[in-house]
Design a protein around this motif. Structure first.
Motif, PDB file in Angstrom:
ATOM      1  N   SER A 236      38.713  24.777 -45.269  1.00 13.31           N
ATOM      2  CA  SER A 236      38.143  23.957 -44.234  1.00 13.31           C
ATOM      3  C   SER A 236      37.517  23.894 -43.666  1.00 13.31           C
ATOM      4  O   SER A 236      36.422  24.954 -42.768  1.00 13.31           O
ATOM      5  N   PHE A 237      36.308  22.859 -43.343  1.00 15.04           N
ATOM      6  CA  PHE A 237      34.634  22.882 -42.345  1.00 15.04           C
ATOM      7  C   PHE A 237      35.280  21.719 -41.197  1.00 15.04           C
ATOM      8  O   PHE A 237      34.385  21.357 -40.591  1.00 15.04           O
ATOM      9  N   LYS A 238      36.429  21.570 -41.046  1.00 12.69           N
ATOM     10  CA  LYS A 238      36.144  20.964 -39.743  1.00 12.69           C
ATOM     11  C   LYS A 238      35.948  21.504 -37.725  1.00 12.69           C
ATOM     12  O   LYS A 238      35.681  20.656 -37.077  1.00 12.69           O
ATOM     13  N   ARG A 239      35.531  23.108 -38.103  1.00 11.58           N
ATOM     14  CA  ARG A 239      35.185  23.505 -36.437  1.00 11.58           C
ATOM     15  C   ARG A 239      33.775  23.392 -37.276  1.00 11.58           C
ATOM     16  O   ARG A 239      33.090  23.228 -35.958  1.00 11.58           O
ATOM     17  N   GLU A 240      33.226  23.034 -38.299  1.00 10.90           N
ATOM     18  CA  GLU A 240      31.833  22.828 -38.495  1.00 10.90           C
ATOM     19  C   GLU A 240      31.301  21.857 -38.127  1.00 10.90           C
ATOM     20  O   GLU A 240      30.639  20.998 -37.904  1.00 10.90           O
ATOM     21  N   LEU A 241      32.393  20.746 -39.354  1.00  7.31           N
ATOM     22  CA  LEU A 241      32.276  19.606 -38.798  1.00  7.31           C
ATOM     23  C   LEU A 241      32.969  18.465 -38.659  1.00  7.31           C
ATOM     24  O   LEU A 241      33.817  17.706 -39.239  1.00  7.31           O
ATOM     25  N   PRO A 242      33.704  18.201 -37.192  1.00  8.55           N
ATOM     26  CA  PRO A 242      34.719  17.813 -36.993  1.00  8.55           C
ATOM     27  C   PRO A 242      35.064  16.231 -36.999  1.00  8.55           C
ATOM     28  O   PRO A 242      36.036  15.987 -37.175  1.00  8.55           O
ATOM     29  N   CYS A 243      34.177  15.624 -38.009  1.00  2.00           N
ATOM     30  CA  CYS A 243      34.412  14.223 -37.467  1.00  2.00           C
ATOM     31  C   CYS A 243      35.408  14.220 -39.439  1.00  2.00           C
ATOM     32  O   CYS A 243      34.692  14.485 -40.358  1.00  2.00           O
ATOM     33  N   ILE A 393      23.817  19.716 -43.203  1.00  2.00           N
ATOM     34  CA  ILE A 393      24.815  18.403 -42.057  1.00  2.00           C
ATOM     35  C   ILE A 393      24.770  19.249 -40.446  1.00  2.00           C
ATOM     36  O   ILE A 393      24.395  17.972 -39.821  1.00  2.00           O
ATOM     37  N   VAL A 394      25.200  20.235 -40.611  1.00  3.43           N
ATOM     38  CA  VAL A 394      25.153  20.563 -39.482  1.00  3.43           C
ATOM     39  C   VAL A 394      23.857  21.223 -38.466  1.00  3.43           C
ATOM     40  O   VAL A 394      24.217  20.353 -37.553  1.00  3.43           O
ATOM     41  N   LEU A 395      22.950  21.035 -39.581  1.00  3.81           N
ATOM     42  CA  LEU A 395      21.802  20.930 -38.888  1.00  3.81           C
ATOM     43  C   LEU A 395      21.000  19.637 -37.970  1.00  3.81           C
ATOM     44  O   LEU A 395      20.704  19.703 -36.994  1.00  3.81           O
ATOM     45  N   HIS A 396      21.265  18.515 -38.446  1.00  2.00           N
ATOM     46  CA  HIS A 396      21.916  17.128 -37.409  1.00  2.00           C
ATOM     47  C   HIS A 396      21.824  16.940 -36.607  1.00  2.00           C
ATOM     48  O   HIS A 396      21.884  16.867 -35.526  1.00  2.00           O
ATOM     49  N   TYR A 397      23.296  18.051 -36.529  1.00  2.00           N
ATOM     50  CA  TYR A 397      23.726  17.624 -35.314  1.00  2.00           C
ATOM     51  C   TYR A 397      23.482  18.780 -34.078  1.00  2.00           C
ATOM     52  O   TYR A 397      23.884  18.506 -33.065  1.00  2.00           O
ATOM     53  N   CYS A 398      23.282  20.347 -34.305  1.00  2.00           N
ATOM     54  CA  CYS A 398      23.309  21.007 -33.403  1.00  2.00           C
ATOM     55  C   CYS A 398      21.606  20.883 -33.198  1.00  2.00           C
ATOM     56  O   CYS A 398      22.021  21.600 -31.831  1.00  2.00           O
ATOM     57  N   LEU A 399      20.941  20.556 -32.837  1.00  2.00           N
ATOM     58  CA  LEU A 399      19.606  20.201 -32.861  1.00  2.00           C
ATOM     59  C   LEU A 399      19.432  19.024 -31.297  1.00  2.00           C
ATOM     60  O   LEU A 399      18.643  18.794 -30.669  1.00  2.00           O
ATOM     61  N   THR A 400      20.817  18.332 -31.248  1.00  2.00           N
ATOM     62  CA  THR A 400      20.616  17.262 -30.480  1.00  2.00           C
ATOM     63  C   THR A 400      20.994  17.740 -28.713  1.00  2.00           C
ATOM     64  O   THR A 400      21.473  19.389 -28.895  1.00  2.00           O
ATOM     65  N   ASP A 401      20.418  17.457 -27.941  1.00  2.00           N
ATOM     66  CA  ASP A 401      20.523  17.361 -27.198  1.00  2.00           C
ATOM     67  C   ASP A 401      21.089  16.374 -26.311  1.00  2.00           C
ATOM     68  O   ASP A 401      21.321  16.648 -24.614  1.00  2.00           O
ATOM     69  N   ARG A 402      22.068  16.081 -26.783  1.00  2.00           N
ATOM     70  CA  ARG A 402      23.103  15.094 -26.183  1.00  2.00           C
ATOM     71  C   ARG A 402      24.216  15.849 -25.411  1.00  2.00           C
ATOM     72  O   ARG A 402      24.747  15.918 -26.482  1.00  2.00           O
ATOM     73  N   ASP A 403      24.946  15.072 -24.205  1.00  2.00           N
ATOM     74  CA  ASP A 403      25.592  15.907 -23.477  1.00  2.00           C
ATOM     75  C   ASP A 403      26.577  15.047 -22.998  1.00  2.00           C
ATOM     76  O   ASP A 403      27.593  15.380 -21.776  1.00  2.00           O
ATOM     77  N   ASP A 404      26.343  13.988 -23.215  1.00  2.00           N
ATOM     78  CA  ASP A 404      26.819  13.016 -22.435  1.00  2.00           C
ATOM     79  C   ASP A 404      28.327  12.449 -22.877  1.00  2.00           C
ATOM     80  O   ASP A 404      28.953  11.560 -22.750  1.00  2.00           O
ATOM     81  N   THR A 405      29.209  12.674 -24.236  1.00  2.00           N
ATOM     82  CA  THR A 405      30.327  13.069 -24.531  1.00  2.00           C
ATOM     83  C   THR A 405      30.399  14.485 -24.616  1.00  2.00           C
ATOM     84  O   THR A 405      30.166  14.874 -25.801  1.00  2.00           O
ATOM     85  N   ALA A 406      31.914  14.433 -24.835  1.00  2.00           N
ATOM     86  CA  ALA A 406      32.738  16.318 -25.264  1.00  2.00           C
ATOM     87  C   ALA A 406      32.064  16.129 -26.952  1.00  2.00           C
ATOM     88  O   ALA A 406      32.288  17.403 -27.186  1.00  2.00           O
ATOM     89  N   PHE A 407      31.973  15.408 -28.082  1.00  2.00           N
ATOM     90  CA  PHE A 407      31.753  15.176 -29.483  1.00  2.00           C
ATOM     91  C   PHE A 407      30.270  15.884 -29.086  1.00  2.00           C
ATOM     92  O   PHE A 407      30.284  16.671 -29.636  1.00  2.00           O
ATOM     93  N   TRP A 408      29.835  15.181 -28.111  1.00  2.00           N
ATOM     94  CA  TRP A 408      28.414  15.690 -28.552  1.00  2.00           C
ATOM     95  C   TRP A 408      27.690  17.635 -27.728  1.00  2.00           C
ATOM     96  O   TRP A 408      27.246  17.802 -28.719  1.00  2.00           O
ATOM     97  N   GLN A 409      28.678  17.694 -26.439  1.00  2.00           N
ATOM     98  CA  GLN A 409      28.635  18.520 -26.357  1.00  2.00           C
ATOM     99  C   GLN A 409      28.819  19.193 -27.290  1.00  2.00           C
ATOM    100  O   GLN A 409      28.734  20.781 -27.456  1.00  2.00           O
ATOM    101  N   ALA A 410      29.845  19.627 -28.475  1.00  2.00           N
ATOM    102  CA  ALA A 410      30.597  20.450 -29.378  1.00  2.00           C
ATOM    103  C   ALA A 410      29.398  20.435 -30.062  1.00  2.00           C
ATOM    104  O   ALA A 410      30.033  21.905 -30.930  1.00  2.00           O
ATOM    105  N   ALA A 411      28.430  19.568 -30.642  1.00  2.00           N
ATOM    106  CA  ALA A 411      27.366  19.168 -31.272  1.00  2.00           C
ATOM    107  C   ALA A 411      26.116  20.116 -31.048  1.00  2.00           C
ATOM    108  O   ALA A 411      26.427  21.221 -32.524  1.00  2.00           O
ATOM    109  N   GLN A 412      26.237  19.988 -30.401  1.00  2.00           N
ATOM    110  CA  GLN A 412      25.283  21.675 -29.385  1.00  2.00           C
ATOM    111  C   GLN A 412      25.774  22.845 -30.470  1.00  2.00           C
ATOM    112  O   GLN A 412      25.050  23.655 -30.605  1.00  2.00           O
ATOM    113  N   ARG A 413      27.226  23.061 -30.288  1.00  2.00           N
ATOM    114  CA  ARG A 413      27.774  24.324 -30.519  1.00  2.00           C
ATOM    115  C   ARG A 413      27.758  24.528 -31.546  1.00  2.00           C
ATOM    116  O   ARG A 413      28.658  25.846 -32.116  1.00  2.00           O
ATOM    117  N   SER A 414      27.883  23.680 -32.730  1.00  2.00           N
ATOM    118  CA  SER A 414      29.037  23.281 -34.545  1.00  2.00           C
ATOM    119  C   SER A 414      27.665  24.462 -34.987  1.00  2.00           C
ATOM    120  O   SER A 414      27.381  25.272 -35.882  1.00  2.00           O
TER     121      SER A 414
END
Length: 506
Positions: A236-243, A393-414
């Protein structure tokens, strides 16, 4: 086996089944029937028909299949695609929402340094996006120009391009071509898979018992055949890519609207929304994390993003199994397409993975004098391809500075779940991303140039201490802009190209 098997049975239609059937028929039987290839598909399970964007390598597959590009485009309501526009993947600034473009083209040659180093050292990021500074495609996409004209040969154009394509119509088109070229077809429902160890001996359907020397599983997420051979074969890639869910809605164009030449990926609260323009309609969808919101909430968020259109098709909800098989080839069975693995469609790689699976199988299947070695080689390569794609694909998410939702906070940690990526990002803080940083991997589409578009699009700039000549640097970057402007003068508008394309069939 000293000779390739004489019969091959594919279970499942859609893009995966018919691309595989047509490619293998072309590969093995073009000069005479050597392998009997047949395909059975269920009357109850049609193609998903959502993945409608592609990468530019799909042109090479269609060319290898001997398909007429104009006919293909007309029959699938296809449009040309220059790349992907990413919106809102970082916090907005005083200049507006965050935006960058990922094209297909190779970057232009530079002088003393590579073009990325020249752009960074000249601090061009202070006044333009990276894609605007180093690519021609960005300007053509902005101005609605086509990557080719009706005078270009099939699968050739000014710049590399892909397609937006109706996946259902594509499956029907490939099906017709495959049957015309000798692939046997029947409509049946698989009821049981008979196996001895890791060898399928027969498939039982509602119309009888089917035997073949080799079986290919294109049954989608169900994995009807491959799962019968090994029930502990999934990573499973759910941890790295939760969508892991999507909702899709089709809309007609408003009066005066014309199809865009790029896919749009707009970040929303719990994932991202796509927009894909076909010749006759627009496809929209929302890829999201089911741990964050329900399907009903996702549908409402997508409709709000679309401005609550008055007329649209009924929403289609999809569950996605994100990950890959440990072994795609077991015994006399191979999984291709969704049955082999799935990585969310952010970079439009669904058909590309089918293409790779079919092509690699053809070359490995020919070497049956040592089948165990061929299976191991194939499985290693396909696993590496999925893992490399996951990193991109993880690269697209982990570089974000968005922290406005739990999803984007988790994306930074991916990045923490993707081995080696954090180290690479640290290196890329001190120098440009280059080929040798990724050498030894299995990526067949996304190279250092593609990584640069995402890195610098997401403002992950290295600190370079380069001594450049400012006048030479300015002239170099200006030459790219001039080239884009000149190309734009030659190119026709995308809607004109489509009009000419469909007029040719009248």
């Amino acid at each position: 086996m000293s000779q390739p098997p004489s019969s091959l049975l594919i279970v499942g239609g859609g893009s995966a089944g018919w691309i595989t059937a047509l490619y293998l028929q072309q590969y093995f039987n073009k000069s005479g029937q050597k392998i009997a290839i047949s395909l059975i598909e269920s009357p109850h399970q049609g193609p998903i028909g959502v993945g409608e964007a592609t990468v530019h390598s799909i042109r090479f597959l269609f060319a290898a299949l001997g398909l007429d590009e104009r006919e293909l485009m007309r029959e699938t309501n296809a449009t040309l695609k220059l790349g992907i526009m990413f919106n809102n993947w970082m916090m907005p600034t005083a200049q507006g929402i965050h935006q960058y473009f990922h094209p297909f083209e190779q970057q232009q040659a530079a002088g003393q340094y590579d073009i990325a180093s020249e752009w960074l050292a000249g601090k061009h990021y202070q006044r333009e996006r990276y894609d605007q500074g180093v690519s021609l495609s960005a300007l053509l996409a902005e101005r609605g120009a086509a990557a080719k004209t009706s005078q270009h040969r099939d699968y050739q154009g000014y710049l590399p391009y892909a397609y937006h394509i109706d996946a259902v119509l594509l499956g029907e088109y490939l099906k017709r071509k495959a049957i015309e070229r000798g692939v046997s077809h029947s409509v049946e429902t698989v009821q049981n898979v008979e196996a001895e160890g890791e060898t399928i001996t027969a498939i039982v359907t509602d119309k009888g018992r089917k035997n073949a020397d080799f079986y290919i599983d294109c049954s989608g997420f169900k994995g009807l055949l491959i799962n019968a051979l090994d029930d502990d074969n999934w990573i499973s890639f759910k941890r790295e890519l939760p969508c892991d869910r999507a909702v899709a809605i089709q809309c007609d164009y408003a009066s005066g609207e014309t199809p865009r030449t790029y896919t749009t990926a707009t970040a929303l609260d719990h994932g991202w929304a796509w927009q894909i323009d076909l010749a006759n309609r627009r496809g929209n969808g929302y890829v999201y994390d089911s741990d964050q919101i329900s399907p009903e909430q996702a549908e409402q968020e997508l409709l709000a993003h679309l401005g609550h259109p008055k007329e649209h098709k009924k929403a289609l909800h999809l569950a996605m199994r994100v990950g890959r098989l440990k072994r795609s080839w077991i015994g006399n069975c191979l999984a291709i397409g969704l049955s082999a693995g799935f990585i969310e469609p952010l970079e439009s790689t669904g058909l590309h993975l089918i293409n790779l699976g079919a092509r690699l199988f053809a070359t490995h299947y020919s070497g049956q004098s040592n089948p165990a070695v061929m299976r191991a080689s194939y499985n290693e390569k396909m696993a590496g391809i999925y893992e490399d794609l996951k990193q991109f694909i993880v690269l697209h998410y982990c570089l974000t500075d968005r922290d406005d939702t739990a999803f984007w906070q988790a994306a930074q940690r991916s990045v923490e779940a993707q081995p080696g990526l954090a180290d690479k990002l640290e290196i890329w803080r001190a120098k440009v991303c280059e080929f040798m940083d990724l050498a030894g991997g299995y990526s067949t589409t996304f190279t250092d140039e593609n990584y640069r578009y995402v890195l610098y699009g997401m403002q992950h700039y290295p600190k370079l201490d380069l001594h450049i000549d400012k006048d030479t640097n300015a002239a170099l970057l200006q030459s790219i802009r001039n080239g884009a402007s000149n190309l734009n003068l030659q190119a026709i508008r995308h809607h004109e190209f489509l009009t000419q394309l469909h007029r040719q069939s009248a």
